[in-house]
Design an enzyme around this catalytic site. Sequence first.
Site, short mmCIF file in Angstrom:
data_model
loop_
_atom_site.label_atom_id
_atom_site.label_comp_id
_atom_site.label_asym_id
_atom_site.label_seq_id
_atom_site.Cartn_x
_atom_site.Cartn_y
_atom_site.Cartn_z
CB SER A 182 -0.87 0.01 1.26
OG SER A 182 -1.66 -1.14 1.34
CB SER A 214 -2.19 -1.72 -3.45
OG SER A 214 -1.14 -0.90 -3.02
CG ASP A 244 -2.18 2.04 -3.88
OD1 ASP A 244 -1.66 1.55 -2.86
OD2 ASP A 244 -1.89 1.70 -5.02
#
Lengths: 386, 386, 386, 386
Positions: B271, B309, B311
């Site tokens: 991440s 992830s 993000d």
Amino acid sequence: MTFGSVFSGLWAAFGLRNSDARSSGNPSSGARARLRDLGIRIGRLPTGPHNAITDVRGVRVGHKTNISGSGKLVVGTGPVRTGVTVILPSSGNVYKEKLPVGAFILNGNGELTGLVNLLNGGLLETPIFLTGTANVGIVYDAALTHLLRENPEIGVTGRVPVPVVGECWDSLGDIQGRHLSEDDVLGAIAGATDGPVEEGAVGGGTGMRSYGFKSGIGTSSRMIPANRGGYTVGVLVNANHGSRHLLRVDGVRVGEELLRYPEDEPEKSKSIIIVAATDAPLLPIQLNRLCKRLALGLAKTGSVSTHGSGDLFLAFSTVPRDEKSDVLWTGENVVSSLWEAASEATEEAILNALTASPTMDGADGSIRYGLPLDRLTEIMKKHNRL
Amino acid sequence: MTFGSVFSGLWAAFGLRNSDARSSGNPSSGARARLRDLGIRIGRLPTGPHNAITDVRGVRVGHKTNISGSGKLVVGTGPVRTGVTVILPSSGNVYKEKLPVGAFILNGNGELTGLVNLLNGGLLETPIFLTGTANVGIVYDAALTHLLRENPEIGVTGRVPVPVVGECWDSLGDIQGRHLSEDDVLGAIAGATDGPVEEGAVGGGTGMRSYGFKSGIGTSSRMIPANRGGYTVGVLVNANHGSRHLLRVDGVRVGEELLRYPEDEPEKSKSIIIVAATDAPLLPIQLNRLCKRLALGLAKTGSVSTHGSGDLFLAFSTVPRDEKSDVLWTGENVVSSLWEAASEATEEAILNALTASPTMDGADGSIRYGLPLDRLTEIMKKHNRL
Amino acid sequence: MTFGSVFSGLWAAFGLRNSDARSSGNPSSGARARLRDLGIRIGRLPTGPHNAITDVRGVRVGHKTNISGSGKLVVGTGPVRTGVTVILPSSGNVYKEKLPVGAFILNGNGELTGLVNLLNGGLLETPIFLTGTANVGIVYDAALTHLLRENPEIGVTGRVPVPVVGECWDSLGDIQGRHLSEDDVLGAIAGATDGPVEEGAVGGGTGMRSYGFKSGIGTSSRMIPANRGGYTVGVLVNANHGSRHLLRVDGVRVGEELLRYPEDEPEKSKSIIIVAATDAPLLPIQLNRLCKRLALGLAKTGSVSTHGSGDLFLAFSTVPRDEKSDVLWTGENVVSSLWEAASEATEEAILNALTASPTMDGADGSIRYGLPLDRLTEIMKKHNRL
Amino acid sequence: MTFGSVFSGLWAAFGLRNSDARSSGNPSSGARARLRDLGIRIGRLPTGPHNAITDVRGVRVGHKTNISGSGKLVVGTGPVRTGVTVILPSSGNVYKEKLPVGAFILNGNGELTGLVNLLNGGLLETPIFLTGTANVGIVYDAALTHLLRENPEIGVTGRVPVPVVGECWDSLGDIQGRHLSEDDVLGAIAGATDGPVEEGAVGGGTGMRSYGFKSGIGTSSRMIPANRGGYTVGVLVNANHGSRHLLRVDGVRVGEELLRYPEDEPEKSKSIIIVAATDAPLLPIQLNRLCKRLALGLAKTGSVSTHGSGDLFLAFSTVPRDEKSDVLWTGENVVSSLWEAASEATEEAILNALTASPTMDGADGSIRYGLPLDRLTEIMKKHNRL
């Protein structure tokens, strides 16, 4: 005096070389080169056989390109620099056999009709059209004519579909004249084929401009490893975005090295429509996420997605949805590989639009210059990429 | 035998050079270098005086770094490789003088508490905390303690705020042990300062990993031209994302050239949290859009934002909102320049996190390698960038 | 003097009747009545056997209710009027066998941790917790403790999950004191059962208030016809929203007729968390849409979703996702019936929260009045509904 | 034999009363009644002078109604039951003086062109058009013609705007024939006025149907107290949604009491477009939130927003945006009052569409029945509402 001789003089004035100097204001001129013809490869995944969105089985592409006239702008007359590109998402009747679809809006200063419907139900039910900004109404209506012919039950016993029409501002010609007819749209559909896709200043890309150079339609594809499903992702762009200084080719800051190369009207290029297709059995929620990776591929060519840009992205799966059949949740590793494929194919499709598009003249003597391929080659060599 | 000597042997085994071989498992080790120290510059806009998020007036940053133990993982004991970073968005009391804020979710496989609240009302009312995944509850509760001390009316006459806590998986140490206390969090707040920001394996970045290298906190800033407002955009990242082969440094495919450099546990880095600050008087709707440009900067370092992830991006304006005062709509040219600044600063902040972070050992003898700076320099020279 | 006698005096002062005058500041007091006990039925679809979210097979609900003290507010001491409610979404281990999930934010002035994660991946992987605003950090951390015990691989080889914790402002007691422990949370999980669900001022609903009356937890369910799949939709709410004048019971403007009935602190009730479960095999994109129908059910009780409200909704399907198995696209008629079921069950669950919740005293002598059931019955009769 | 006599026979056959039996298949027939004419009042806030969207200063509404033919459906010929309604959002040139705007998609199975653009930039720059599904392309193109005439710089030096065109399925006539011309659209614009708004089966509402009854255009307005700014919210709907059994009038389940009243083609009514205007200086982020309250007002008339519905909502502020001027953040209490006003006005506007619309015949002898006003009055009396 022909266009050719006019341009020769202009090239001389700018110190340009002949190899940059093709005009496709003349409709006979075709695409110049694909990025890989120049020895430049983006990423690590292999392409499909045509390195095009048509590598996804069933997908077909058709163009109708309208180029005529030159010189002074006369509204309603010309010069004409417009067209339409159609993507047929399957070999079947997509209204009857709808396909999973997703979308992402990077910057919404533009239009892609049908987006609301696609995001809500997650199903694509019409072809996808790319055209100039002022033609949206015409193409929408013509698309409905097409759908009615193929599905006479529409509006009688069947729901009226919302055609998908994306636009960019094709500012090279007589925009206000809206030089596109219903027959043009139906012709693009009728002429759609699988196999290689014509790129550059054709169809919906006829009047486009990216990173300060003539641009238009570009396409590319990627295949992911067999142990992750062996799926294909194909991408097609209509590229009309970006300031020149931002252009990166495979990471090399090509734009900065070409700042003094001649350029027209920087403020008039804005948007990019990106369409992706895949034969991976993705759900709509996953296709929405795939579309965000189209933005990541776009960024790798340098874009910052300016205020006035309509950067609208759409992805569909060719695995049809059937109420009685099933749709797989695709595993996590497969998904990450598809994301990488989507980013790579987008990056290359945009660069293909640039290398394909020759210099073209427009209204009032404007000239939109193609990316100079020999200069590009020189710069890439300087950076040890060739 | 000290860590140093252990590592020396490992370096020899991998054919590594001593210059790569600093351990910050030892808390006395600091950051190594900033990207610009190596002669590499991202983009064309000038940085602020500290090239940090603190170049936006009023913004302060504090870290608390918890490193102890080594060797075998004993849950509840260690090794400990975690921490917390806090961004104080203004020199005032942000609960009382709320700030316009926006956000964007590139991939949502993570957590940034408060996002729903920020997106709804467009106002930031707490500090922003960055920490390891397992510490979110602890930090959330400690943040509330801080807010209650500063604003005793909370929960009595005043609304209970939702603290903003972003996490990445700091997989180097004893995650399950959650080695972070309320005092640690309050200490990070108390120690927050403007001026230069410590980068690398500190605070919330202590256990992070990006593109197959040790990573953590990075920051950068950009100033836009005076004729477009002269505003500053500052960015701070906690970077824990990406596969090595994807890494691009200023467009150069550095990751591909370092594929054989040693690497631990590629599947555990996922991440990136990105926070941007600006003194431009942006509205929430515009700050949402700015956050999408943080994704574009991230992409330029190579990311495809993998499936797992988190993000998550957030941006705030330091121009306070006051019901009785006014907020400007900032003009279009200003906005596009801010977008470019946001993309540039993000790209550089991520690379700063990598160049700052030294090699660090973790649980069960794992070693997370810092990006080898001499190899980086060589590669950039080969591509004519240095 | 007991609470009872205190209240008797107050009732007299307000001209209230004894039947309204139960205090559940005394923890022995239970729910008063369900809406159907009063003869009022919402909608046309049949309920499940318990008329509760637990009618969806596998769903369990647990409460921990903390009530102690009375009189003057002493921060850290009391009075205590808080708790936690947990929904276990399946009889299995939801971290290992994740479930399709969707969400909708009607008004985001609140927190439901994990929402970003749920919306991104479309999978629920933790229980769902409902609690008071100031307890979110404590519950989040305790939820992680629970998950770690059941899944020791978390943070070692497995991803750290993001617990789902929704809050409303339980303003009746000592908020700042955060009178909830990890053991309380683990106890609520351990005590979760299927079958009938306790409603009213219990668990996370202990300190809540809706439409100017004491409120808390409410639940209801609906079954759709067998020829549309025979699926069940169950709804559970933690209701803390709305101004009194807005309250509608089965369309009758009951709130307007009770404007002079006594009321405490109208400005302190704000939010509603709504959770729906179904055994229909819906995809995440469809569960997002189902959540919008929870808002429509809420509206039918009168809500306009005020500025400061955290009206956050979540829905999951108990048909587990398995990468190797399949998920059906459910047909359109089925979906519309599920929407109607979701709207009806929400409307009734909210009213159940009101009819179940007895009058309760709070800090500093405040009294939060239960909806007077005999007055309700009178009003419904007047409008020819009973 | 006239329409009237045909219907008289039908009424007799169904045991209907003459008062229900007006046909507006005959274009001379006008609206029947407004809800308040029947003594039914929604909510507690006062209306503006016209109880219409035009109570917001500067807002004008125009209709073009195309009704011709009867009997058997002949594609391209008729019967014709369609039209277009236009809302001019200000007395000025909205392309030059753009207005803050927001939107919300309750269910996206429909189209409102321009939504992407409005949500991105938060600015309205064209009139708003409401029409039948199959006419979207025609209206879009005609709207561009209008904008080009008023702003000749478009496409030359100025950006090409995206017209806002919302559709519902006007299934009463020859949909496929698309019986609407550019002149019709320009005529609706030219005829737009402030003051009272014609409601019912006019303009874009000509062929619509709601809750199993003939429907179309409806409007209403509310004013909030002077101590909260004294602002006005006006709403206009094109109502084509809902199954009969769901209809609630001021909370009374009128639909259930009229289940045996005759009804045509229940599966063909689907969508509702709702447009709100206000003179409160709201930001786009707040206008998005206002639009969610339009959904709450819709719900109070009974809707569950079925699968196939395009329930698309839009709100604008008439306080113009000027780069050099300022926009207030409106305070929280003001906002909550505006939400209540929006909910009330929507509920009443939808009911006005029903009470205004007379019975109308359509293709192939279909008859779409108006809500029987005397039966409505009886039912409301029975429930002690009149």
